[in-house]
Design an enzyme around this catalytic site. Structure first.
Site, PDB file in Angstrom:
ATOM      1  N   SER A 147       0.886  -1.469   0.386  1.00  0.00           N
ATOM      2  CA  SER A 147       0.009  -0.107  -0.081  1.00  0.00           C
ATOM      3  C   SER A 147       1.066   1.066   0.156  1.00  0.00           C
ATOM      4  O   SER A 147       1.863   0.996   0.205  1.00  0.00           O
ATOM      5  CB  SER A 147      -1.169  -0.279   1.573  1.00  0.00           C
ATOM      6  OG  SER A 147      -1.152   1.760   1.400  1.00  0.00           O
ATOM      7  N   TYR A 160      -3.362  -0.668   9.670  1.00  0.00           N
ATOM      8  CA  TYR A 160      -3.575  -0.786   8.705  1.00  0.00           C
ATOM      9  C   TYR A 160      -1.927  -0.362   8.209  1.00  0.00           C
ATOM     10  O   TYR A 160      -1.353  -0.621   7.461  1.00  0.00           O
ATOM     11  CB  TYR A 160      -4.274   0.481   7.917  1.00  0.00           C
ATOM     12  CG  TYR A 160      -4.257  -0.182   6.726  1.00  0.00           C
ATOM     13  CD1 TYR A 160      -3.820   1.230   4.949  1.00  0.00           C
ATOM     14  CD2 TYR A 160      -4.860  -1.526   5.695  1.00  0.00           C
ATOM     15  CE1 TYR A 160      -3.835   0.335   3.921  1.00  0.00           C
ATOM     16  CE2 TYR A 160      -5.487  -1.331   4.873  1.00  0.00           C
ATOM     17  CZ  TYR A 160      -4.954  -0.695   3.052  1.00  0.00           C
ATOM     18  OH  TYR A 160      -4.799  -1.056   2.126  1.00  0.00           O
TER      19      TYR A 160
HETATM   20  P1  NAP Z   1     -11.960  -4.665  -0.663  1.00  0.00           P
HETATM   21  O1  NAP Z   1     -13.009  -4.287  -1.940  1.00  0.00           O
HETATM   22  O2  NAP Z   1     -12.127  -4.575   0.483  1.00  0.00           O
HETATM   23  O3  NAP Z   1     -12.006  -7.036  -1.123  1.00  0.00           O
HETATM   24  C1  NAP Z   1     -11.262  -7.284   0.373  1.00  0.00           C
HETATM   25  C2  NAP Z   1     -11.444  -8.617   0.145  1.00  0.00           C
HETATM   26  O4  NAP Z   1     -10.488  -9.392   1.181  1.00  0.00           O
HETATM   27  C3  NAP Z   1     -12.432  -8.998   0.210  1.00  0.00           C
HETATM   28  O5  NAP Z   1     -12.955  -9.883  -0.717  1.00  0.00           O
HETATM   29  C4  NAP Z   1     -12.770  -9.537   1.812  1.00  0.00           C
HETATM   30  O6  NAP Z   1     -14.059 -10.493   2.710  1.00  0.00           O
HETATM   31  C5  NAP Z   1     -11.385 -10.738   1.863  1.00  0.00           C
HETATM   32  N1  NAP Z   1     -10.737 -10.318   3.189  1.00  0.00           N
HETATM   33  C6  NAP Z   1     -11.382  -9.475   4.076  1.00  0.00           C
HETATM   34  N2  NAP Z   1     -10.735 -10.198   5.733  1.00  0.00           N
HETATM   35  C7  NAP Z   1     -10.327 -11.805   4.641  1.00  0.00           C
HETATM   36  C8  NAP Z   1     -10.239 -12.894   5.843  1.00  0.00           C
HETATM   37  N3  NAP Z   1      -9.453 -12.594   7.204  1.00  0.00           N
HETATM   38  N4  NAP Z   1     -10.102 -13.949   5.217  1.00  0.00           N
HETATM   39  C9  NAP Z   1     -10.753 -14.337   4.042  1.00  0.00           C
HETATM   40  N5  NAP Z   1     -10.970 -12.959   2.731  1.00  0.00           N
HETATM   41  C10 NAP Z   1     -10.831 -11.317   3.465  1.00  0.00           C
HETATM   42  O7  NAP Z   1     -10.570  -4.450  -1.316  1.00  0.00           O
HETATM   43  P2  NAP Z   1      -9.498  -4.618  -1.936  1.00  0.00           P
HETATM   44  O8  NAP Z   1      -9.513  -2.732  -2.175  1.00  0.00           O
HETATM   45  O9  NAP Z   1     -10.407  -4.645  -3.119  1.00  0.00           O
HETATM   46  O10 NAP Z   1      -8.173  -4.144  -1.385  1.00  0.00           O
HETATM   47  C11 NAP Z   1      -7.807  -5.411  -1.408  1.00  0.00           C
HETATM   48  C12 NAP Z   1      -5.489  -5.496  -0.987  1.00  0.00           C
HETATM   49  O11 NAP Z   1      -5.524  -4.277  -1.851  1.00  0.00           O
HETATM   50  C13 NAP Z   1      -6.469  -5.444   0.228  1.00  0.00           C
HETATM   51  O12 NAP Z   1      -4.989  -5.820   1.281  1.00  0.00           O
HETATM   52  C14 NAP Z   1      -5.571  -3.501   0.404  1.00  0.00           C
HETATM   53  O13 NAP Z   1      -5.097  -3.500   1.675  1.00  0.00           O
HETATM   54  C15 NAP Z   1      -5.540  -3.400  -0.799  1.00  0.00           C
HETATM   55  N6  NAP Z   1      -5.183  -1.982  -0.901  1.00  0.00           N
HETATM   56  C16 NAP Z   1      -5.615  -1.603  -1.260  1.00  0.00           C
HETATM   57  C17 NAP Z   1      -6.113  -0.032  -1.914  1.00  0.00           C
HETATM   58  C18 NAP Z   1      -7.235   1.094  -2.483  1.00  0.00           C
HETATM   59  O14 NAP Z   1      -7.274   1.737  -2.887  1.00  0.00           O
HETATM   60  N7  NAP Z   1      -8.647   0.010  -3.255  1.00  0.00           N
HETATM   61  C19 NAP Z   1      -4.783   0.599  -2.185  1.00  0.00           C
HETATM   62  C20 NAP Z   1      -3.760  -0.306  -1.431  1.00  0.00           C
HETATM   63  C21 NAP Z   1      -3.927  -1.349  -0.990  1.00  0.00           C
HETATM   64  P3  NAP Z   1     -15.156  -9.795   2.562  1.00  0.00           P
HETATM   65  O15 NAP Z   1     -16.091  -8.778   1.896  1.00  0.00           O
HETATM   66  O16 NAP Z   1     -15.688 -10.824   3.339  1.00  0.00           O
HETATM   67  O17 NAP Z   1     -14.019  -8.918   4.105  1.00  0.00           O
HETATM   68  C1  GCO Z   2      -6.787   4.884   2.748  1.00  0.00           C
HETATM   69  C2  GCO Z   2      -7.062   4.183   2.186  1.00  0.00           C
HETATM   70  C3  GCO Z   2      -5.683   3.751   1.571  1.00  0.00           C
HETATM   71  C4  GCO Z   2      -5.749   2.889   0.074  1.00  0.00           C
HETATM   72  C5  GCO Z   2      -4.533   2.117  -0.047  1.00  0.00           C
HETATM   73  C6  GCO Z   2      -3.149   3.540  -0.706  1.00  0.00           C
HETATM   74  O1  GCO Z   2      -7.938   5.462   3.660  1.00  0.00           O
HETATM   75  O2  GCO Z   2      -5.649   5.991   2.992  1.00  0.00           O
HETATM   76  O3  GCO Z   2      -7.764   3.387   2.441  1.00  0.00           O
HETATM   77  O4  GCO Z   2      -5.231   3.020   2.778  1.00  0.00           O
HETATM   78  O5  GCO Z   2      -6.189   1.648   0.688  1.00  0.00           O
HETATM   79  O6  GCO Z   2      -4.420   1.380   0.524  1.00  0.00           O
HETATM   80  O7  GCO Z   2      -2.405   2.901  -1.187  1.00  0.00           O
END
Ligand code: NAP
Ligand code: GCO
Length: 267
Positions: A147, A160
Site C-alpha cells: 500500500s 493499517y
Molecule cells: P476490498 O474491496 O475490501 O476486498 C477485500 C477482500 O478481502 C474482500 O473480498 C474481503 O472479503 C476479503 N477478506 C477480508 N478479510 C478476509 C479474511 N479474514 N479472510 C479471507 N478474505 C478476507 O479491498 P480491495 O480494495 O480490493 O483491496 C484488496 C487489497 O488491496 C487489500 O489488501 C488492500 O489493503 C489493498 N489495497 C487496496 C487499495 C485501494 O485503494 N483499494 C490500495 C492499496 C492496497 P469480505 O468482503 O468478506 O470482507
Molecule cells: C485510506 C485508503 C488507503 C488505500 C491504500 C492506499 O484510507 O487511506 O484506504 O489506505 O486503501 O492502501 O495505497
C-alpha cells in the site's frame, strides 16, 4: 530473441486470497488471461459464490473455497485441499485485507489487532503454508499486496499503516530466507484504487460536490485520477511470471506517481 512466453503462466496454479471482487478479482482475472489456473478464497460462502459467478461471466474457470486467512488450521486445510484437487500452488497473491479508519487514540487494542491479523499475520500464515510445496517444486512466486501506507502515514489508519509497513518487511524477509529455493517474494503497492474499500473516500457529498478526500487524492496523483483495479494486472502478471525471476524483495508501486509527487501547487 527474448522469449516472450516468459510472461505466460500456462500450467501454473495461482491462489489469490480475498478475490471475490475488487483488486483480488482483477489480479486473478489477469493471471487467468496469462494462462494460470485460478483458485481463490473468501471469508463467506455467499462471497465465494458471488466470485464464482463473476469469474464464470468473465469466461474464467476458477475454483473457490471458504477460508478465513487468519485461521492457521483453516489455511492448512485450504492448501491441502487445493494441492489434492488442483495441484501444488505456484503463485500466491496475499490480497485479502481490511482497513479501519479510526483516530488512533479512539481505536481499541482489539480493533488494532484485527487489522494486523488480516493484513500482516495472514500473509505470514498463507506464505508459511505454501512455501513447502514451492520448495518441493523448485520454484514459487509470492506477491504481497502492500500500500501507499507501506511508505506513508495519514490520520486514522494507524493499524493499517503498521500492518502494510510490516508487510513490506515480511516481503523482504521471505525473499532473504527463501530466495535460494528459487522463490521470489515481491510486493505490489497500489495507489488509491476505486474499489469497495475506498468507496467511503469517494462518496459524492449531499450538495453534489466531490468528497474532500477525493479532491485531495486527485491533487496528490500526477495521473489526476483514481486507479482502476485493472491497472494492477500487468504488474501482477510480470511478478507472477518467469520474466521476473531475478526480481526479489521489491515492492512495485502502481500509484500513478503519488510517491514521486509533492502535490499540486496552489494556483
Ligand atoms: P476490498 O474491496 O475490501 O476486498 C477485500 C477482500 O478481502 C474482500 O473480498 C474481503 O472479503 C476479503 N477478506 C477480508 N478479510 C478476509 C479474511 N479474514 N479472510 C479471507 N478474505 C478476507 O479491498 P480491495 O480494495 O480490493 O483491496 C484488496 C487489497 O488491496 C487489500 O489488501 C488492500 O489493503 C489493498 N489495497 C487496496 C487499495 C485501494 O485503494 N483499494 C490500495 C492499496 C492496497 P469480505 O468482503 O468478506 O470482507
Ligand atoms: C485510506 C485508503 C488507503 C488505500 C491504500 C492506499 O484510507 O487511506 O484506504 O489506505 O486503501 O492502501 O495505497
Amino acid at each position: 530473441m527474448y522469449d516472450m512466453n516468459k510472461f505466460r503462466l500456462d500450467g501454473k496454479v495461482a491462489l489469490v486470497t480475498g478475490a471475490s471482487y475488487g483488486i483480488g478479482f482483477a489480479i486473478a482475472s489477469g493471471l487467468a488471461a496469462a494462462g494460470a489456473k485460478i483458485v481463490f478464497n473468501d471469508i463467506k460462502q455467499e462471497l465465494v459464490d458471488k466470485g464464482l459467478a463473476a469469474y464464470a461471466e468473465a469466461g474464467i474457470e476458477a475454483k473457490g473455497y471458504v477460508c478465513d486467512v487468519t485461521n492457521e488450521d483453516a489455511v492448512a486445510e485450504l492448501v491441502a485441499t487445493i494441492e489434492k484437487e488442483v495441484g501444488t500452488i505456484d503463485i500466491l497473491v496475499n490480497n485479502a485485507g481490511i482497513i479501519k479508519r479510526i483516530p488512533m487514540c479512539e481505536m481499541t487494542a482489539a480493533e488494532f489487532r484485527q487489522v494486523i491479523d488480516v493484513d500482516l499475520n495472514a500473509p505470514f500464515i498463507m506464505s508459511k503454508a505454501v512455501i513447502p510445496g514451492m520448495i518441493k517444486k523448485g520454484h514459487g512466486k509470492i506477491i504481497n499486496i502492500c500500500s501507499m501506507m507501506s511508505e506513508l502515514g495519514r490520520e486514522t489508519v494507524s493499524a493499517y499503516a503498521a500492518a502494510k509497513g510490516g508487510l513490506k518487511m515480511l516481503t523482504r524477509n521471505i525473499c532473504s530466507e527463501y530466495g535460494a529455493y528459487n522463490i521470489q517474494c515481491n510486493g505490489i503497492g497500489p495507489g488509491y484504487i476505486a474499489t469497495p474499500q475506498t468507496a467511503p473516500l469517494r462518496e459524492v457529498q449531499p450538495d453534489g460536490s466531490k468528497h474532500p478526500f477525493d479532491s485531495f487524492i486527485l491533487a496528490k496523483t500526477p495521473a489526476e485520477r483514481w486507479g482502476d483495479p485493472e491497472d494492477l494486472i500487468g504488474p501482477a502478471v510480470f511478478l507472477a511470471s518467469d520474466a521476473s525471476d531475478f526480481v526479489n524483495g521489491h515492492v512495485l508501486y502502481v500509484d500513478g506517481g503519488i510517491l514521486a509527487y509533492i502535490g499540486k501547487q496552489p494556483k
